[in-house]
Structures are given as C-alpha cells and as structure tokens.
Design a protein around this motif. Structure first.
Motif, PDB file in Angstrom:
ATOM      1  N   ILE A  31      75.924  58.566  20.748  1.00 36.32           N
ATOM      2  CA  ILE A  31      74.659  57.853  20.529  1.00 36.32           C
ATOM      3  C   ILE A  31      74.623  56.627  21.436  1.00 36.32           C
ATOM      4  O   ILE A  31      75.617  55.896  21.555  1.00 36.32           O
ATOM      5  N   LEU A  32      73.472  56.384  22.045  1.00 31.78           N
ATOM      6  CA  LEU A  32      73.248  55.160  22.826  1.00 31.78           C
ATOM      7  C   LEU A  32      72.243  54.283  22.083  1.00 31.78           C
ATOM      8  O   LEU A  32      71.164  54.753  21.713  1.00 31.78           O
ATOM      9  N   LEU A  33      72.647  53.030  21.844  1.00 29.97           N
ATOM     10  CA  LEU A  33      71.718  52.064  21.243  1.00 29.97           C
ATOM     11  C   LEU A  33      71.626  50.857  22.166  1.00 29.97           C
ATOM     12  O   LEU A  33      72.653  50.366  22.651  1.00 29.97           O
ATOM     13  N   ILE A  34      70.407  50.381  22.394  1.00 28.58           N
ATOM     14  CA  ILE A  34      70.221  49.205  23.253  1.00 28.58           C
ATOM     15  C   ILE A  34      69.569  48.103  22.424  1.00 28.58           C
ATOM     16  O   ILE A  34      68.484  48.307  21.872  1.00 28.58           O
ATOM     17  N   GLU A  35      70.248  46.964  22.345  1.00 26.84           N
ATOM     18  CA  GLU A  35      69.662  45.805  21.655  1.00 26.84           C
ATOM     19  C   GLU A  35      69.133  44.863  22.730  1.00 26.84           C
ATOM     20  O   GLU A  35      69.899  44.131  23.354  1.00 26.84           O
ATOM     21  N   ALA A  36      67.837  44.905  22.975  1.00 33.41           N
ATOM     22  CA  ALA A  36      67.244  44.055  24.024  1.00 33.41           C
ATOM     23  C   ALA A  36      66.610  42.831  23.369  1.00 33.41           C
ATOM     24  O   ALA A  36      65.756  42.973  22.492  1.00 33.41           O
ATOM     25  N   LYS A  37      67.012  41.645  23.824  1.00 30.98           N
ATOM     26  CA  LYS A  37      66.458  40.422  23.238  1.00 30.98           C
ATOM     27  C   LYS A  37      64.938  40.356  23.443  1.00 30.98           C
ATOM     28  O   LYS A  37      64.209  39.744  22.676  1.00 30.98           O
ATOM     29  N   SER A  38      64.462  40.995  24.494  1.00 29.59           N
ATOM     30  CA  SER A  38      63.024  40.969  24.787  1.00 29.59           C
ATOM     31  C   SER A  38      62.188  41.547  23.626  1.00 29.59           C
ATOM     32  O   SER A  38      61.004  41.248  23.505  1.00 29.59           O
ATOM     33  N   LEU A  39      62.839  42.345  22.761  1.00 34.09           N
ATOM     34  CA  LEU A  39      62.121  42.898  21.604  1.00 34.09           C
ATOM     35  C   LEU A  39      61.580  41.798  20.697  1.00 34.09           C
ATOM     36  O   LEU A  39      60.586  41.979  20.003  1.00 34.09           O
ATOM     37  N   ILE A  40      62.278  40.658  20.700  1.00 35.61           N
ATOM     38  CA  ILE A  40      61.882  39.578  19.774  1.00 35.61           C
ATOM     39  C   ILE A  40      61.540  38.288  20.521  1.00 35.61           C
ATOM     40  O   ILE A  40      61.391  37.236  19.900  1.00 35.61           O
ATOM     41  N   ALA A  41      61.434  38.344  21.859  1.00 38.11           N
ATOM     42  CA  ALA A  41      61.211  37.113  22.635  1.00 38.11           C
ATOM     43  C   ALA A  41      59.794  37.070  23.196  1.00 38.11           C
ATOM     44  O   ALA A  41      59.080  38.067  23.190  1.00 38.11           O
ATOM     45  N   GLY A  42      59.405  35.867  23.643  1.00 33.22           N
ATOM     46  CA  GLY A  42      58.158  35.737  24.392  1.00 33.22           C
ATOM     47  C   GLY A  42      56.931  35.464  23.560  1.00 33.22           C
ATOM     48  O   GLY A  42      55.830  35.348  24.090  1.00 33.22           O
ATOM     49  N   ARG A  43      57.088  35.375  22.239  1.00 31.04           N
ATOM     50  CA  ARG A  43      55.930  35.128  21.369  1.00 31.04           C
ATOM     51  C   ARG A  43      56.456  34.721  20.003  1.00 31.04           C
ATOM     52  O   ARG A  43      57.608  35.031  19.678  1.00 31.04           O
TER      53      ARG A  43
END
Ligand SMILES: Cc1cc2nc3c(=O)[nH]c(=O)nc-3n(C[C@H](O)[C@H](O)[C@H](O)COP(=O)(O)OP(=O)(O)OC[C@H]3O[C@@H](n4cnc5c(N)ncnc54)[C@H](O)[C@@H]3O)c2cc1C
Ligand code: SF4
Length: 503
Positions: A31-43
């Motif tokens: 399984i590949l999981l990506i935790e991207a900070k951009s999911l919760i950033a910028g707003r």
C-alpha cells in the motif's frame, strides 16, 4: 474506464487516498499512502478536521506496518520525487479516488485505475439508472426505491417493510417540552494515543510557523480514525441511540449537541466502514424487533439514499457545478465570524449556537446545517461557491464530493432546482418549533418588524422579495409569494433587513 478486478501480487502497489482508509479498500499486497501538508494548507481549516485527517492516515500506516510505503511531503510535486516518480512507476494501481482533482492527477501518472468503492450503489449502476430516465428529472425517492428493491434491504417480498417506503412523517417530533437533553448516555468517544499527540505537536508547529491556518477548538478527538474505532462507534449507536434517531432526527436542544445522531459521517467518509454492511446491521435491528421501523428506515434512507445520491450527483452534475451555479445571483462574501468560527458577535441565538458548535466540534447535525446555517446564508445571499468551500473546510466530514449537492443544490438553491424543487428558506417559526433556541434569544420568532423582529422571520420575507422574479415560475413557491404580496408592511420589512448590521 476503471476496471473491476484486482488481485494483489508482488508487482502491484495500491495507492490509497484519505477517503479510502478502511478494509474495504485493501485487498492485501503493498500500500502507498501520501500525507501531503497541502491537503490542509493555504486556507483556514478546522483544527479538528486537520487532526482527524492526519491521525487517520498515520493510524492506517501503523496498522499496515511493513506493507505500507508512507510519505510525508509538503505537496504532490514533492510526492512525485519522494515516491521514486509516481509517473515512472509501473506498479501503481488506485481505487478511483473521490474527487475530480484526484482523478485527474492519478490518470496523469498512468496508474491502473480500479472501479470506485465505498458506496452502496456503484457508479456504473447509477449511470444505467440515470440513462434509463433519458432526460426525465432524477428524483431521490425513485433512486432510493430502486436501491431498496435491488438490495432487498427492508423488503418483504417485493413490498417495503411495513407497507411504506418512507417513514419521514413519523420522524419529525419536536424536542421533548422542557427537556435540556434527550437524556441519552454520552456517545462512544475514542481514546487518543501517541499518534494523536504527535499530530497535535505537528499542527502546533505548523500553526506557529504560519504554514497552516487552523481555526476552531483543539478539543479531544471525537471521531473514529480506524476501522476498529468506527465499529465501536457503530455498535454504540445501534445499542444506545438508534431507537431515538428517527423521532428526533430533526429536533435540536441547546444542551445536547449530538442528540440521537450516529456521528458516523466522518468515519464513513474516511472509508473506514462499508456502508452496505452498516445498513445491513441496522436493518437487522428491525428484523429482530429491537428497533422501531421508522428509525431504521430513516437511517437506511440517509445512507443508501442521501449519501449515495449526493456522491453520484457529484459526478453526474460535473466538476463546474460547485463553482459556477448561482441561480439566485448571491454574491455576499462570508463574514469573518464564519471564517474564524467566532460566534461572540452573533446575536441570533440559534445561529450563535450553530457556529459555536462548529467551532467546538467541527460538526453540527443536519437541521443545524440546513435550517440554521444554510437558511441564514440563503437569506443573506452568501456566495454559494464560497459557502461550499467553507462547509468543506470547517466540518470534520466535509469532502469535495459530499458538499455540492448538499450546499449549492439543496441548501442554497443555486442550481435553480436540480437537487431540490424549492429553496429551503424558512422563518423563525420552524426554528421555534424544532429547537429550544428561541426562548433564550433576544429576538421574537413571530415578529418581523421592530427592534426584536427575528432576523430569520424578517429575512425570509426579504429573501422572497429579492428573488420574487427568479422564483415566480416555481409552482411550489406560488403560496409563499402570494403571502409576500399580501404583506402590509413588506417595504418596511425589506428596508429593515437591508439595514440590518450583521456581525
Ligand atoms: C449544508 C449541508 C452540509 C452538509 N455537509 C456534510 C458533510 O460535510 N459531510 C457529510 O457526510 N454530510 C454532510 N451533510 C449531510 C448531513 O447533514 C450529515 O451527513 C450528518 O449531519 C452527519 O452527522 P451524522 O453522521 O450523525 O448523521 P446521521 O444523522 O446519523 O445520519 C446518518 C448518515 O447518513 C448520511 N447522510 C445523511 N444525510 C446525508 C446527506 N444529505 N448527504 C450525505 N450523507 C448524508 C451520513 O453518512 C450520516 O452519517 C450536509 C448537509 C447539509 C444540508
Ligand atoms: S428568535 Fe429568531 S434568531 Fe432568535 S433563536 Fe429564534 S429563530 Fe433564531
């Protein structure tokens, strides 16, 4: 076109997204999981929502152990490199992810795409159903009935259990008179662990360095982040609250923020529960005679009807629907009190409590979303696309797919009547009947003019006045518009609401 079959093997890695974190999306294998900070950033985003998302991803990575390739990155550009080149890997497959943007991205990488999961009705079956209606209006009730017939849920032969498809009329009780709460035990709550501690530290650090803008309280985590937690929440709902769910589905009490609701939307939308298994269990309570049919049917309709319906409409209505529809020309920007979840200056007791509840929990129940927050935004002409964004970022269960039909369609009527045949606008009388807010409010729900006029009651008439021309062709609005024309003080009410200084 997405393919159906998936046999894990050594050469395949399943790349999963944040709505796909339960066993339903895992067929074994890497399984590949990506935790991207951009999911919760910028707003601005609710802290509880950011916490839930990161906690769920990290818990899943721990559960999967050696099977999981986990990357923490700032954004997907970084992910392209960190993963050894998403575009260059021939081992990747994905279960079709739950947003237009994610679908575009995975297709750009060349990953093999499998059919989506996590709903009772597949996209292919919905398409077939919609195509068969060739140009006719698509109605939730028709869809729901077809799902019941196809799945056999709550069916006795070819007839609906109890003889009716829908027990909505039995599920509209006002809150018990004089009660402060429904008197139910506290719902099941999760116990936080070291992963939650780590998430909290990360969020604190990112808030301090300005890379994320968190709003709302940092309360204890209230929603499940693992399949085991989600099952515990479901067990608790079935054992303790299902019986009261139906009758009090639309009621609200100031002292009872959960009422008899299931609190399962967040774990469902994280992919932790199989919705079909959930409704089969709940339907079994009727078969065993351990829960009333009206409650069971109401719950089954919310999941197999509404939840699936808004999912399918997300794809059916197209990517632009959420940002381009504005049938009522509503352009008022959302106030800072909404963006900052700062209820202090809000005098309307019902709205104050709704915003305050979102501040504390990142959650409010359906009637607060629709008849308090949504109704207010509709009356005040808030921009529907902005409101859609607000709901996605401020609610723990908010996702790009769940919101457009609920917010742009049902709540704001910005699609001119595709999702709902008439606007969900109502005055203070409805709120007074279904909640205990009005007793503690400085306004009077029955008044539309004067210093104590209820802003919802007066706002209702001002809304109709502003949209009279746009709604004139809607036969379901004929009676309210006739009422508007008969108002002796129409001009004064409209002028009063134009001048109203809202928070
Ligand atoms: C303006 C507005 C915004 C909403 N935002 C969201 C959201 O961000 N995420 C979300 O999942 N739901 C949303 N809903 C639908 C509904 O209000 C929530 O699903 C529900 O309040 C969540 O609490 P619960 O899990 O206790 O639900 P319950 O009242 O216990 O209902 C059971 C389940 O039914 C499903 N459900 C019920 N109604 C809907 C619906 N209209 N759309 C989708 N699923 C539904 C949910 O999965 C929910 O968990 C929104 C509705 C409106 C009108
Ligand atoms: S009086 Fe009006 S503003 Fe006050 S709680 Fe009732 S509906 Fe809301």
């Amino acid at each position: 076109m997405a393919s159906r079959s998936q046999e894990p093997d050594d050469t395949t890695t399943r790349w999963l997204f944040s709505g796909q974190l339960g066993p339903l999306f895992d067929d074994g294998g890497r399984i590949l999981l990506i935790e991207a900070k951009s999911l919760i950033a910028g707003r601005p985003i609710h802290r509880a929502k950011a916490h839930l998302l990161l906690s769920a991803l990290r818990h899943r990575a721990r559960e999967l152990g050696d099977r999981c390739e986990y990357h923490r990155v700032d954004d997907y550009d970084e992910a392209l490199i960190a993963t050894g080149g998403l575009h260059d890997r021939s081992d990747l497959e994905v279960v079709d992810p739950p947003s237009w943007a994610a679908r575009r991205f995975v297709r750009s990488t060349g990953a093999r795409v499998l059919e989506s999961r996590g709903f009772v009705t597949s996209e292919a079956v919905f398409r077939e159903w919609a195509d068969a209606r060739a140009g006719k209006r698509l109605l939730l009730d028709d869809f729901y009935r077809t799902v019941r017939e196809r799945t056999g849920l709550l069916m006795e032969g070819d007839q609906p259990a109890g003889g009716r498809w829908n027990y909505d009329h039995d599920n509209r009780a006002a809150p018990p008179k004089g009660a402060v709460t429904l008197g139910l035990p506290e719902p099941w709550w999760p116990t936080e662990d070291d992963i939650d501690d780590e998430v909290r530290r990360d969020l604190d650090a990112w808030q301090a360095d300005g890379s994320v803008q968190l709003v709302g309280d940092d309360g204890p985590r209230r929603f499940a982040v693992t399949a085991a937690e989600a099952e515990a929440a479901l067990d608790d709902f079935i054992d303790v609250r299902l019986g009261d769910f139906g009758p009090f589905e639309d009621a609200t009490l100031t002292g009872d923020w959960t009422m008899a609701h299931s609190l399962l939307s967040a774990p469902l939308n994280l992919g932790l529960l199989d919705p079909m298994a959930v409704v089969e269990r709940v339907a079994g309570e009727h078969t065993r005679g351990t829960a009333p049919l009206a409650s069971v049917e109401g719950f089954v309709r919310q999941i197999t009807g509404w939840r699936d319906w808004v999912w399918h409409l997300y794809w059916y209505l197209g990517e632009d629907y959420a940002v381009t529809r504005n049938a009522l020309d509503a352009t008022t920007p959302l106030p800072e009190a909404f963006w900052q979840l700062a209820p202090d200056a809000i005098e309307e007791n019902c709205l104050h409590h709704a915003v305050d509840g979102v501040r504390r929990h990142g959650w409010a129940h359906h009637i607060q979303r629709l008849m308090v927050l949504g109704n207010w935004a509709l009356q005040r002409g808030y921009d529907p696309a902005e409101l859609n964004r607000w709901f996605i970022d401020m609610f723990v269960d908010g996702t790009p797919w769940v919101m457009p039909a609920n917010v742009v369609g049902m709540s704001q009527h910005a699609d001119g009547g595709i999702v709902a045949t008439k606007p969900y606008a109502s005055g203070g009388a409805y709120i007074n009947r279904m909640t205990d807010f009005c007793g503690g409010c400085r306004f009077t729900p029955s008044k539309r003019l004067g210093p104590d006029a209820c802003p919802y009651t007066a706002g209702y008439w001002a809304f109709l006045d502003r949209n009279e021309g746009r709604l004139a062709g809607n036969h379901r609005m004929a009676q309210p518009l006739a009422g508007l024309r008969g108002l002796a003080d129409r001009e004064a009410v409209v002028a009063q609401e134009r001048e109203r200084q809202s928070f």
